[in-house]
Design a protein around this motif. Structure first.
Motif, mmCIF file in Angstrom:
data_model
loop_
_atom_site.group_PDB
_atom_site.id
_atom_site.type_symbol
_atom_site.label_atom_id
_atom_site.label_comp_id
_atom_site.label_asym_id
_atom_site.label_seq_id
_atom_site.Cartn_x
_atom_site.Cartn_y
_atom_site.Cartn_z
ATOM 1 N N ASP A 39 0.662 -1.185 -0.113
ATOM 2 C CA ASP A 39 -0.071 0.153 -0.035
ATOM 3 C C ASP A 39 0.957 1.244 -0.079
ATOM 4 N N LEU A 40 1.938 1.188 0.944
ATOM 5 C CA LEU A 40 2.869 2.385 0.851
ATOM 6 C C LEU A 40 3.587 2.691 -0.671
ATOM 7 N N ILE A 41 3.874 1.488 -1.249
ATOM 8 C CA ILE A 41 4.522 1.642 -2.613
ATOM 9 C C ILE A 41 3.769 2.161 -3.538
ATOM 10 N N GLN A 42 2.325 1.827 -3.402
ATOM 11 C CA GLN A 42 1.236 2.133 -4.315
ATOM 12 C C GLN A 42 0.915 3.670 -4.233
ATOM 13 N N ASP A 46 1.346 6.318 -7.041
ATOM 14 C CA ASP A 46 0.478 7.383 -7.447
ATOM 15 C C ASP A 46 1.035 8.929 -7.171
ATOM 16 N N SER A 47 1.585 9.234 -5.948
ATOM 17 C CA SER A 47 2.058 10.515 -6.018
ATOM 18 C C SER A 47 2.973 11.122 -6.952
ATOM 19 N N THR A 48 4.084 10.141 -7.466
ATOM 20 C CA THR A 48 5.150 10.548 -8.299
ATOM 21 C C THR A 48 4.751 10.051 -9.713
ATOM 22 N N GLY A 49 3.800 9.189 -10.020
ATOM 23 C CA GLY A 49 3.517 9.029 -11.295
ATOM 24 C C GLY A 49 4.379 8.006 -11.985
ATOM 25 N N ILE A 50 5.135 7.393 -11.232
ATOM 26 C CA ILE A 50 6.151 6.434 -11.814
ATOM 27 C C ILE A 50 5.867 5.140 -11.345
ATOM 28 N N ILE A 51 5.719 3.919 -12.496
ATOM 29 C CA ILE A 51 5.274 2.525 -12.070
ATOM 30 C C ILE A 51 6.650 1.907 -12.026
ATOM 31 N N LEU A 52 6.945 1.199 -10.745
ATOM 32 C CA LEU A 52 7.883 0.324 -10.441
ATOM 33 C C LEU A 52 7.841 -1.028 -11.167
ATOM 34 N N VAL A 56 11.372 -4.702 -8.366
ATOM 35 C CA VAL A 56 11.709 -3.753 -7.447
ATOM 36 C C VAL A 56 10.740 -3.653 -6.181
ATOM 37 N N LYS A 57 9.335 -3.948 -6.530
ATOM 38 C CA LYS A 57 8.330 -3.807 -5.641
ATOM 39 C C LYS A 57 8.622 -5.095 -4.549
ATOM 40 N N SER A 58 9.099 -6.275 -4.985
ATOM 41 C CA SER A 58 9.074 -7.441 -4.256
ATOM 42 C C SER A 58 10.505 -7.196 -3.316
ATOM 43 N N ASN A 59 11.614 -6.517 -4.069
ATOM 44 C CA ASN A 59 12.693 -6.344 -3.210
ATOM 45 C C ASN A 59 12.271 -5.319 -1.990
ATOM 46 N N LEU A 60 11.671 -4.292 -2.354
ATOM 47 C CA LEU A 60 11.302 -3.211 -1.321
ATOM 48 C C LEU A 60 10.433 -3.936 -0.310
ATOM 49 N N CYS A 61 9.677 -4.789 -0.562
ATOM 50 C CA CYS A 61 8.849 -5.437 0.419
ATOM 51 C C CYS A 61 9.661 -6.483 1.306
ATOM 52 N N LEU A 68 12.074 0.958 4.460
ATOM 53 C CA LEU A 68 11.119 1.252 3.312
ATOM 54 C C LEU A 68 10.904 2.649 3.197
ATOM 55 N N GLY A 69 10.300 3.154 4.181
ATOM 56 C CA GLY A 69 9.744 4.399 4.126
ATOM 57 C C GLY A 69 10.983 5.392 3.865
ATOM 58 N N LYS A 70 12.041 5.304 4.610
ATOM 59 C CA LYS A 70 13.129 6.116 4.139
ATOM 60 C C LYS A 70 13.693 6.026 2.689
ATOM 61 N N GLN A 71 13.727 4.723 2.110
ATOM 62 C CA GLN A 71 14.055 4.458 0.818
ATOM 63 C C GLN A 71 13.118 5.256 0.010
ATOM 64 N N LEU A 72 11.679 5.144 0.082
ATOM 65 C CA LEU A 72 10.902 5.896 -0.875
ATOM 66 C C LEU A 72 11.009 7.381 -0.730
ATOM 67 N N ALA A 73 11.178 8.060 0.452
ATOM 68 C CA ALA A 73 11.267 9.196 0.664
ATOM 69 C C ALA A 73 12.472 9.787 -0.070
ATOM 70 N N VAL A 74 13.553 9.135 0.070
ATOM 71 C CA VAL A 74 14.838 9.508 -0.797
ATOM 72 C C VAL A 74 14.770 9.511 -2.223
ATOM 73 N N MET A 75 14.043 8.284 -3.048
ATOM 74 C CA MET A 75 13.672 8.295 -3.998
ATOM 75 C C MET A 75 12.798 9.385 -4.501
ATOM 76 N N GLU A 76 12.106 9.701 -3.733
ATOM 77 C CA GLU A 76 10.906 10.924 -4.116
ATOM 78 C C GLU A 76 12.094 12.082 -4.178
ATOM 79 N N LEU A 77 12.419 12.446 -3.276
ATOM 80 C CA LEU A 77 13.468 13.870 -3.243
ATOM 81 C C LEU A 77 14.193 13.625 -4.449
ATOM 82 N N GLN A 78 15.121 12.511 -4.825
ATOM 83 C CA GLN A 78 15.853 12.568 -5.835
ATOM 84 C C GLN A 78 15.098 12.793 -7.434
#
Length: 89
Positions: A39-42, A46-52, A56-61, A68-78
């Motif tokens: 749900d967090l990855i989804q 949705d917020s970035t418009g990028i489909i992983l 990558v999704k299974s690796n993040l899970c 995981l939250g920190k990784q997604l925040a860094v990815m969005e910032l980048q």
């Protein structure tokens, strides 16, 4: 699995030893941590418009939830930095 429910989540004291529900409020029932991570990855997608990709999704899970939250925040910032850098060039 995350289930959305509409039920009684607030109670009011009625008398000395009893409580009465005072209103229905939406809430979620979470059955496992993997569903929360998906749900967090989804929400991230949705917020970035990028489909992983699914790999990558299974690796993040497999990551711990705080990591995981920190990784997604860094990815969005980048992504935001890259977009603003491309707009100025």
């Amino acid at each position: 699995m995350i289930e959305h429910h509409q039920g009684y989540t607030a109670v009011k004291r009625h008398g000395r030893n009893s409580f009465r529900p005072i209103g229905k409020h939406p809430f979620k029932i979470i059955h496992n941590a993997r569903a929360v991570k998906y749900d967090l990855i989804q929400q991230f997608e949705d917020s970035t418009g990028i489909i992983l990709p699914s790999g990558v999704k299974s690796n993040l899970c497999t990551q711990a939830a705080p990591f995981l939250g920190k990784q997604l925040a860094v990815m969005e910032l980048q992504i935001k930095r890259k977009i603003t850098h491309e707009n100025y060039n």
